[in-house]
Scaffold this motif. Structure first.
Motif, PDB file in Angstrom:
ATOM      1  N   LEU A   1     -44.986  57.810  13.437  1.00 36.25           N
ATOM      2  CA  LEU A   1     -45.995  57.132  14.249  1.00 36.25           C
ATOM      3  C   LEU A   1     -46.207  57.850  15.578  1.00 36.25           C
ATOM      4  O   LEU A   1     -47.340  57.999  16.044  1.00 36.25           O
ATOM      5  N   SER A   2     -45.128  58.304  16.179  1.00 35.78           N
ATOM      6  CA  SER A   2     -45.227  58.984  17.462  1.00 35.78           C
ATOM      7  C   SER A   2     -46.002  60.299  17.352  1.00 35.78           C
ATOM      8  O   SER A   2     -46.831  60.622  18.206  1.00 35.78           O
ATOM      9  N   ILE A   3     -45.738  61.043  16.286  1.00 37.72           N
ATOM     10  CA  ILE A   3     -46.484  62.288  16.064  1.00 37.72           C
ATOM     11  C   ILE A   3     -47.952  61.978  15.796  1.00 37.72           C
ATOM     12  O   ILE A   3     -48.846  62.651  16.328  1.00 37.72           O
TER      13      ILE A   3
ATOM     14  N   PHE B   1     -48.055  45.063  21.843  1.00 33.34           N
ATOM     15  CA  PHE B   1     -49.223  45.652  22.492  1.00 33.34           C
ATOM     16  C   PHE B   1     -50.251  46.090  21.452  1.00 33.34           C
ATOM     17  O   PHE B   1     -51.453  45.840  21.599  1.00 33.34           O
ATOM     18  N   ALA B   2     -49.788  46.735  20.394  1.00 35.27           N
ATOM     19  CA  ALA B   2     -50.697  47.179  19.330  1.00 35.27           C
ATOM     20  C   ALA B   2     -51.339  45.983  18.631  1.00 35.27           C
ATOM     21  O   ALA B   2     -52.523  46.015  18.293  1.00 35.27           O
TER      22      ALA B   2
ATOM     23  N   PHE C   1     -52.419  48.686  12.083  1.00 37.16           N
ATOM     24  CA  PHE C   1     -51.689  49.741  11.366  1.00 37.16           C
ATOM     25  C   PHE C   1     -50.515  50.271  12.172  1.00 37.16           C
ATOM     26  O   PHE C   1     -49.612  50.882  11.617  1.00 37.16           O
ATOM     27  N   MET C   2     -50.505  50.048  13.490  1.00 29.99           N
ATOM     28  CA  MET C   2     -49.363  50.435  14.315  1.00 29.99           C
ATOM     29  C   MET C   2     -48.463  49.249  14.621  1.00 29.99           C
ATOM     30  O   MET C   2     -47.254  49.413  14.795  1.00 29.99           O
ATOM     31  N   ALA C   3     -49.040  48.064  14.696  1.00 32.15           N
ATOM     32  CA  ALA C   3     -48.265  46.881  15.060  1.00 32.15           C
ATOM     33  C   ALA C   3     -47.224  46.541  14.001  1.00 32.15           C
ATOM     34  O   ALA C   3     -46.063  46.280  14.333  1.00 32.15           O
ATOM     35  N   VAL C   4     -47.632  46.559  12.752  1.00 30.63           N
ATOM     36  CA  VAL C   4     -46.723  46.145  11.672  1.00 30.63           C
ATOM     37  C   VAL C   4     -45.484  47.051  11.589  1.00 30.63           C
ATOM     38  O   VAL C   4     -44.353  46.541  11.571  1.00 30.63           O
TER      39      VAL C   4
ATOM     40  N   ALA D   1     -38.446  47.020  14.951  1.00 34.36           N
ATOM     41  CA  ALA D   1     -37.730  46.238  15.965  1.00 34.36           C
ATOM     42  C   ALA D   1     -36.904  45.132  15.315  1.00 34.36           C
ATOM     43  O   ALA D   1     -35.733  44.936  15.662  1.00 34.36           O
ATOM     44  N   ALA D   2     -37.485  44.425  14.361  1.00 38.55           N
ATOM     45  CA  ALA D   2     -36.779  43.327  13.707  1.00 38.55           C
ATOM     46  C   ALA D   2     -35.594  43.829  12.886  1.00 38.55           C
ATOM     47  O   ALA D   2     -34.498  43.249  12.935  1.00 38.55           O
ATOM     48  N   VAL D   3     -35.798  44.902  12.165  1.00 36.18           N
ATOM     49  CA  VAL D   3     -34.718  45.444  11.321  1.00 36.18           C
ATOM     50  C   VAL D   3     -33.570  45.940  12.185  1.00 36.18           C
ATOM     51  O   VAL D   3     -32.400  45.641  11.913  1.00 36.18           O
ATOM     52  N   LEU D   4     -33.877  46.686  13.236  1.00 39.34           N
ATOM     53  CA  LEU D   4     -32.810  47.205  14.100  1.00 39.34           C
ATOM     54  C   LEU D   4     -32.081  46.075  14.824  1.00 39.34           C
ATOM     55  O   LEU D   4     -30.882  46.171  15.081  1.00 39.34           O
ATOM     56  N   ALA D   5     -32.798  45.020  15.144  1.00 41.11           N
ATOM     57  CA  ALA D   5     -32.182  43.919  15.889  1.00 41.11           C
ATOM     58  C   ALA D   5     -31.334  43.010  15.012  1.00 41.11           C
ATOM     59  O   ALA D   5     -30.292  42.523  15.456  1.00 41.11           O
ATOM     60  N   PHE D   6     -31.766  42.781  13.761  1.00 40.71           N
ATOM     61  CA  PHE D   6     -31.146  41.714  12.983  1.00 40.71           C
ATOM     62  C   PHE D   6     -30.417  42.130  11.709  1.00 40.71           C
ATOM     63  O   PHE D   6     -29.754  41.295  11.100  1.00 40.71           O
ATOM     64  N   ALA D   7     -30.532  43.372  11.279  1.00 36.87           N
ATOM     65  CA  ALA D   7     -29.887  43.773  10.024  1.00 36.87           C
ATOM     66  C   ALA D   7     -28.383  43.979  10.231  1.00 36.87           C
ATOM     67  O   ALA D   7     -27.972  44.832  11.023  1.00 36.87           O
TER      68      ALA D   7
END
Length: 110
Positions: free
Chosen positions: A18-20, A73-74, A81-84, A90-96
């Motif tokens: 996404l960043s690229i 923000f997106a 297409f960027m928000a999802v 964020a959710a996976v890194l926070a809660f997995a």
């Protein structure tokens, strides 16, 4: 532990892709004079991803906050297409739990 490793690698791949993509779109729309700033942003993103993989807790917190805020923000600016992907990362890194397990392993054996 192995599952958490692959989840972290997948999140890193998603964020870097996404960043690229954002860099390419931004430079094509605004011109090449903005390229140095975009490359610095991309470099910082890559550095955070490296520390995230190595199990640094602050990198995980920073990645969750920046992906979550970027996703919100997106979402509010209408670029779904960027928000999802950002909100998912964020959710996976926070809660997995397997990500937490992998990060603990990385801190113990690095």
């Amino acid at each position: 532990m192995e599952r958490g490793r692959w989840i972290v690698i997948g999140c890193i791949a998603c964020v870097l892709t996404l960043s690229i993509g954002v860099t390419l779109i931004y430079v094509s729309a605004r011109g090449p004079e903005r390229l140095p700033m975009q490359l610095i942003r991309l470099g910082i993103t890559a550095l955070v991803c490296l520390f995230l993989y190595r199990g640094v807790p602050a990198a995980r917190v920073f990645a969750v906050l920046s992906a979550g805020l970027g996703g919100l923000f997106a979402l509010f600016s209408g670029t779904l297409f960027m928000a999802v992907p950002y909100l998912t990362v964020a959710a996976v890194l926070a809660f997995a739990p397997s990500v937490s397990e992998f990060q603990r392993y990385q801190r113990r054996y690095r």
